[in-house]
Structures are given as C-alpha cells and as structure tokens.
Design a protein around this motif. Sequence first.
Motif, PDB file in Angstrom:
ATOM      1  N   THR A 196       0.841  -1.204   0.000  1.00  0.00           N
ATOM      2  CA  THR A 196       0.000   0.000   0.000  1.00  0.00           C
ATOM      3  C   THR A 196       0.872   1.249   0.000  1.00  0.00           C
ATOM      4  O   THR A 196       0.581   2.235  -0.698  1.00  0.00           O
ATOM      5  CB  THR A 196      -0.932   0.007   1.221  1.00  0.00           C
ATOM      6  OG1 THR A 196      -1.753  -1.157   1.197  1.00  0.00           O
ATOM      7  CG2 THR A 196      -1.826   1.247   1.217  1.00  0.00           C
ATOM      8  N   GLY A 197       1.946   1.210   0.789  1.00  0.00           N
ATOM      9  CA  GLY A 197       2.874   2.332   0.795  1.00  0.00           C
ATOM     10  C   GLY A 197       3.507   2.566  -0.565  1.00  0.00           C
ATOM     11  O   GLY A 197       3.664   3.714  -1.000  1.00  0.00           O
ATOM     12  N   ASP A 199       2.141   1.851  -3.461  1.00  0.00           N
ATOM     13  CA  ASP A 199       1.099   2.455  -4.295  1.00  0.00           C
ATOM     14  C   ASP A 199       0.989   3.953  -4.025  1.00  0.00           C
ATOM     15  O   ASP A 199       0.858   4.768  -4.954  1.00  0.00           O
ATOM     16  CB  ASP A 199      -0.246   1.776  -4.043  1.00  0.00           C
ATOM     17  CG  ASP A 199      -0.331   0.393  -4.668  1.00  0.00           C
ATOM     18  OD1 ASP A 199       0.441   0.132  -5.618  1.00  0.00           O
ATOM     19  OD2 ASP A 199      -1.157  -0.414  -4.216  1.00  0.00           O
ATOM     20  N   MET A 200       1.045   4.328  -2.743  1.00  0.00           N
ATOM     21  CA  MET A 200       0.915   5.742  -2.388  1.00  0.00           C
ATOM     22  C   MET A 200       2.087   6.564  -2.887  1.00  0.00           C
ATOM     23  O   MET A 200       1.916   7.669  -3.410  1.00  0.00           O
ATOM     24  CB  MET A 200       0.780   5.883  -0.871  1.00  0.00           C
ATOM     25  CG  MET A 200      -0.590   5.560  -0.334  1.00  0.00           C
ATOM     26  SD  MET A 200      -0.762   6.034   1.396  1.00  0.00           S
ATOM     27  CE  MET A 200      -2.505   5.645   1.644  1.00  0.00           C
ATOM     28  N   GLN A 203       1.794   7.265  -6.521  1.00  0.00           N
ATOM     29  CA  GLN A 203       0.820   8.328  -6.777  1.00  0.00           C
ATOM     30  C   GLN A 203       1.420   9.701  -6.490  1.00  0.00           C
ATOM     31  O   GLN A 203       1.176  10.669  -7.225  1.00  0.00           O
ATOM     32  CB  GLN A 203      -0.432   8.105  -5.928  1.00  0.00           C
ATOM     33  CG  GLN A 203      -1.224   6.852  -6.290  1.00  0.00           C
ATOM     34  CD  GLN A 203      -2.310   6.550  -5.288  1.00  0.00           C
ATOM     35  OE1 GLN A 203      -2.793   7.419  -4.580  1.00  0.00           O
ATOM     36  NE2 GLN A 203      -2.699   5.275  -5.201  1.00  0.00           N
ATOM     37  N   LEU A 204       2.211   9.797  -5.439  1.00  0.00           N
ATOM     38  CA  LEU A 204       2.868  11.069  -5.120  1.00  0.00           C
ATOM     39  C   LEU A 204       3.882  11.436  -6.195  1.00  0.00           C
ATOM     40  O   LEU A 204       3.980  12.601  -6.600  1.00  0.00           O
ATOM     41  CB  LEU A 204       3.569  10.966  -3.759  1.00  0.00           C
ATOM     42  CG  LEU A 204       2.668  10.891  -2.525  1.00  0.00           C
ATOM     43  CD1 LEU A 204       3.483  10.474  -1.299  1.00  0.00           C
ATOM     44  CD2 LEU A 204       1.987  12.234  -2.264  1.00  0.00           C
ATOM     45  N   ARG A 209      -1.499  12.148  -6.577  1.00  0.00           N
ATOM     46  CA  ARG A 209      -1.744  12.486  -5.173  1.00  0.00           C
ATOM     47  C   ARG A 209      -0.736  13.566  -4.791  1.00  0.00           C
ATOM     48  O   ARG A 209       0.450  13.449  -5.098  1.00  0.00           O
ATOM     49  CB  ARG A 209      -1.579  11.254  -4.281  1.00  0.00           C
ATOM     50  CG  ARG A 209      -1.927  11.494  -2.819  1.00  0.00           C
ATOM     51  CD  ARG A 209      -1.575  10.275  -1.974  1.00  0.00           C
ATOM     52  NE  ARG A 209      -2.435   9.133  -2.253  1.00  0.00           N
ATOM     53  CZ  ARG A 209      -3.585   8.899  -1.622  1.00  0.00           C
ATOM     54  NH1 ARG A 209      -4.011   9.753  -0.701  1.00  0.00           N
ATOM     55  NH2 ARG A 209      -4.293   7.830  -1.924  1.00  0.00           N
ATOM     56  N   LEU A 212       0.763  13.391   1.405  1.00  0.00           N
ATOM     57  CA  LEU A 212       0.703  12.097   2.083  1.00  0.00           C
ATOM     58  C   LEU A 212      -0.430  12.151   3.108  1.00  0.00           C
ATOM     59  O   LEU A 212      -0.415  12.997   4.003  1.00  0.00           O
ATOM     60  CB  LEU A 212       2.035  11.815   2.771  1.00  0.00           C
ATOM     61  CG  LEU A 212       2.301  10.391   3.247  1.00  0.00           C
ATOM     62  CD1 LEU A 212       2.285   9.421   2.078  1.00  0.00           C
ATOM     63  CD2 LEU A 212       3.648  10.331   3.964  1.00  0.00           C
ATOM     64  N   ALA A 216      -1.873   7.209   5.965  1.00  0.00           N
ATOM     65  CA  ALA A 216      -0.846   6.449   5.258  1.00  0.00           C
ATOM     66  C   ALA A 216      -0.289   5.362   6.173  1.00  0.00           C
ATOM     67  O   ALA A 216      -0.032   5.606   7.350  1.00  0.00           O
ATOM     68  CB  ALA A 216       0.285   7.376   4.814  1.00  0.00           C
ATOM     69  N   ARG A 238       6.895  13.281   4.920  1.00  0.00           N
ATOM     70  CA  ARG A 238       7.110  12.398   3.777  1.00  0.00           C
ATOM     71  C   ARG A 238       8.536  11.878   3.730  1.00  0.00           C
ATOM     72  O   ARG A 238       8.768  10.699   3.424  1.00  0.00           O
ATOM     73  CB  ARG A 238       6.787  13.119   2.470  1.00  0.00           C
ATOM     74  CG  ARG A 238       7.108  12.237   1.253  1.00  0.00           C
ATOM     75  CD  ARG A 238       6.718  12.858  -0.051  1.00  0.00           C
ATOM     76  NE  ARG A 238       7.183  12.034  -1.160  1.00  0.00           N
ATOM     77  CZ  ARG A 238       6.965  12.294  -2.448  1.00  0.00           C
ATOM     78  NH1 ARG A 238       6.252  13.359  -2.784  1.00  0.00           N
ATOM     79  NH2 ARG A 238       7.426  11.507  -3.390  1.00  0.00           N
TER      80      ARG A 238
END
Length: 259
Positions: A196-197, A199-200, A203-204, A209, A212, A216, A238
């Motif tokens: 999941t991290g 994926d995030m 996106q950043l 995205r 954060l 998160a 971040r």
Amino acid sequence: EASNAVILRYIDRYHFLQTLGVDTIELGSVSPPMIRYLADLAKRHDAHTFRRFPSEKRYALTACFLVEIQKTILDHIMALHDQLLSKKIREATHAFETRYRQVRRQSKRGLATLIQTGKTLLDPDRPAATTLATLLHDIDAAVLREAVAICDERQRLEDRGEIDALRARYSGLRRYLPAFFALPFHGEPGSEAVLTGLDMVRQLDTGTRTTLPAHAPSAFVPSKFRAALHQADGTVDRRTWELGLAVAVRDGLRSGDVF
C-alpha cells in the motif's frame, strides 16, 4: 559499486526488455534449470554464429536468454538498492555518533552551568525583589544561552539524531527511488502495508496524489524513525516515511516477503 547512476542504468535496461515484450514470452513447459542452461548457452555465441542456427534453435535460445537476463537485471537492481541504502544508513550512523560524542562532552559543562543557575535562582538568601537584569548579570547570560543550546542539541540528538542524519541524505537517494519504487513489486501475506505504501508513493511521484494522507500506513517504519515521523502540525513527514518504506522494501527483499 552501488550508486544512483548505476541503479538507474539497470532500471533503464529492465524497461528496454519490457519494450521487447519479454513478459509475454511463455516458457511454462520448460524447467527453470533448463532455461538457465539455454540462456548460458546463448551467451557463449556471437551474432554471426547465431544466424547459422536453425530458426527454432535460434529463437528458443534467444527467448531463454531474454527471460533469464530480465530476472538477473532485477536481482542486480534489488542488490544495488540494498547496498546503497545500507551504505547511507552507515554514513548517517557514523555522522550521528561523531557529533553526539562532541556534544556529550560539551554538554557536561552546560549541565553544570544549568545546575548552578538553578541553585542561584533558588537561593533562599536572595531577595525576592531581585530583577531579571541582576540575575542575568550574576549568572552570565551568554554562558547560560550556550549551556541551554548545547543541552537542547544533546536532547534532540538522543531523540532523533540518527534519523535526522539519514534525512539529510534523502535528496541523494531520491535520484533513483521514484524509478525503483515504480518497479512491479509483489508481496507475501503480511506485506500489505508495504505494498500500500508503494502504491501511495507512486501516486505522489506521478502527481495523482499531492500530499501524504494522515492514514498512510506506517507500521513498516522502523522504531528509531518514529520520533521524526510527524511534523509539528501533526502531518506525516514524507521524507521520514519514504525512508522507512525504502528500508522496509530492503528488509522484505532480504526475507523474501517482498519480491
């Protein structure tokens, strides 16, 4: 030697193989040892010799070589990430320990100054109407400020000195981390937070995205990073979070939980 440039070069080679469609090559009926054997056999021949082979043999050897070399390149990328990140962590630890030894020696004098200041302020024989200016004259304001500053730095170093030293190296690691995080990672059960991290952070990095989120995942962040995980306003930092993710991916690759 592991460096940003070398890692990015290997990632470019991986993407080049992707443009050739290596992922679409189906070798399910061939055992992995046979694939490795045929790939090694292909590497022993130059292009001129290859052209003399029957097409079936030529394409079979080429397919095995491409499939195996893609695995090898990914293995190199993972090993280089491990080496470079571990090197930066060692550098940060060394820088922190060197500075902490200096500050610890200086803070002994600072602590003595603060103790004497406390005794002066609490002296029962001192008149209650003593002005601040008189106190600062008796105490020596410049020495007191220096003592407060060095003791404050010691406390900060003890709380988060090691992670701050690593955070100072974040910009260098960021030269390759976006391309590294964009690779197609998978994980065993229990690695959901890391995936999941990933994926995030993708996106950043792509701009889908902008910040954060507070939710998160952070279970993978090492305990010694925790003191710097949140900023003064409560938002997730971040830089610290992403460094924790890089360490979690490294550790997951070592254990086999991430691949």
